[in-house]
Design an enzyme around this catalytic site. Structure first.
Site, PDB file in Angstrom:
ATOM      1  N   ILE A 134      19.186 -92.512 -38.243  1.00  0.00           N
ATOM      2  CA  ILE A 134      18.094 -93.323 -38.749  1.00  0.00           C
ATOM      3  C   ILE A 134      16.788 -92.577 -38.513  1.00  0.00           C
ATOM      4  CG2 ILE A 134      17.001 -95.592 -38.684  1.00  0.00           C
ATOM      5  CD1 ILE A 134      20.064 -95.428 -39.404  1.00  0.00           C
ATOM      6  N   SER A 135      16.042 -92.362 -39.592  1.00  0.00           N
ATOM      7  CA  SER A 135      14.762 -91.661 -39.495  1.00  0.00           C
ATOM      8  C   SER A 135      13.626 -92.613 -39.815  1.00  0.00           C
ATOM      9  CB  SER A 135      14.755 -90.480 -40.467  1.00  0.00           C
ATOM     10  OG  SER A 135      14.844 -90.960 -41.785  1.00  0.00           O
ATOM     11  N   ARG A 136      12.392 -92.131 -39.732  1.00  0.00           N
ATOM     12  CA  ARG A 136      11.215 -92.949 -40.057  1.00  0.00           C
ATOM     13  C   ARG A 136      11.270 -93.464 -41.491  1.00  0.00           C
ATOM     14  NH1 ARG A 136       6.913 -88.786 -37.985  1.00  0.00           N
ATOM     15  NH2 ARG A 136       8.184 -88.327 -36.204  1.00  0.00           N
ATOM     16  N   ASP A 174      13.812 -94.347 -43.175  1.00  0.00           N
ATOM     17  CA  ASP A 174      14.854 -95.353 -43.364  1.00  0.00           C
ATOM     18  C   ASP A 174      15.063 -96.088 -42.033  1.00  0.00           C
ATOM     19  OD1 ASP A 174      16.932 -96.861 -44.284  1.00  0.00           O
ATOM     20  OD2 ASP A 174      18.403 -95.240 -44.253  1.00  0.00           O
TER      21      ASP A 174
END
Length: 194
Positions: free
Chosen positions: A9-11, A13
């Site tokens: 999970i990134s910024r 998403d």
């Protein structure tokens, strides 16, 4: 055969639901999720996912950028999976190592990464050599010899100007002045009792 999914999970998403749902839709038995937003953060769930894989398993991600931040890192992960006898699938890129195209894709990617590494290494070595040569070219000349300093000091004592003394001993005037001042300071320090 176990199908293992991995989501990072990134910024961009912030919700893992979309990734995990997509992974479960394609048949993942287990899904590991990391909540890493920076490029340097550790990925403990990724390590667990890789550690859980056995020969014949399939490792699935929604997008290849979930497992590697560079081509070299991606190729490293692929080499690990290959050594384990694990197939790789990426949903978005439609890469599936269970078919010939998927295997071909990663063989070509690995070859390109090795080529990039070699070219980068050659460029780095050339740049290092260039910097070293520049350093050698900029290395200051050695200080004026004792013989030249004594000759210049003698000429000055006989009334010659600094310019005349410098020309006579073939040293730039400012260098001669600096070296005479240093030499005088050294002599004065030696004369002083401790």
């Amino acid at each position: 055969m176990t199908v293992v999914g991995y989501a990072r999970i990134s910024r961009d998403d912030p919700s893992s639901d979309r990734q995990t749902e997509r992974l479960r839709t394609v048949g993942c038995d287990r899904v590991f999720v990391d909540h890493a937003t920076g490029t340097r953060q550790s990925r403990p769930e990724f390590a667990k996912a890789i550690g859980s894989l056995r020969e014949g398993d399939v490792f699935v991600v929604t997008n290849v950028d979930r497992i590697g931040r560079s081509v070299a890192e991606l190729v490293g992960v692929m080499a690990t999976l290959d050594a384990l006898g694990v197939a790789f699938r990426s949903i978005d890129e439609q890469i599936d190592e269970l078919n010939a195209y998927g295997r071909f894709f990663f063989r070509v990617t690995a070859a390109l990464a090795r080529f990039d590494e070699q070219v980068g290494g050659e460029l780095h070595r050339a740049e290092t050599r260039k910097r070293q040569e520049a350093r050698v070219a900029q290395t200051p000349k050695p200080p004026v010899s004792r013989r030249r300093l004594d000759a210049a000091r003698q000429l000055r004592a006989e009334g010659a100007s600094m310019r005349q003394a410098a020309e006579h001993v073939a040293v730039p005037e400012r260098v001669l002045r600096r070296e005479l001042e240093r030499d005088d300071a050294d002599r004065a320090r030696r004369r002083q009792p401790d």
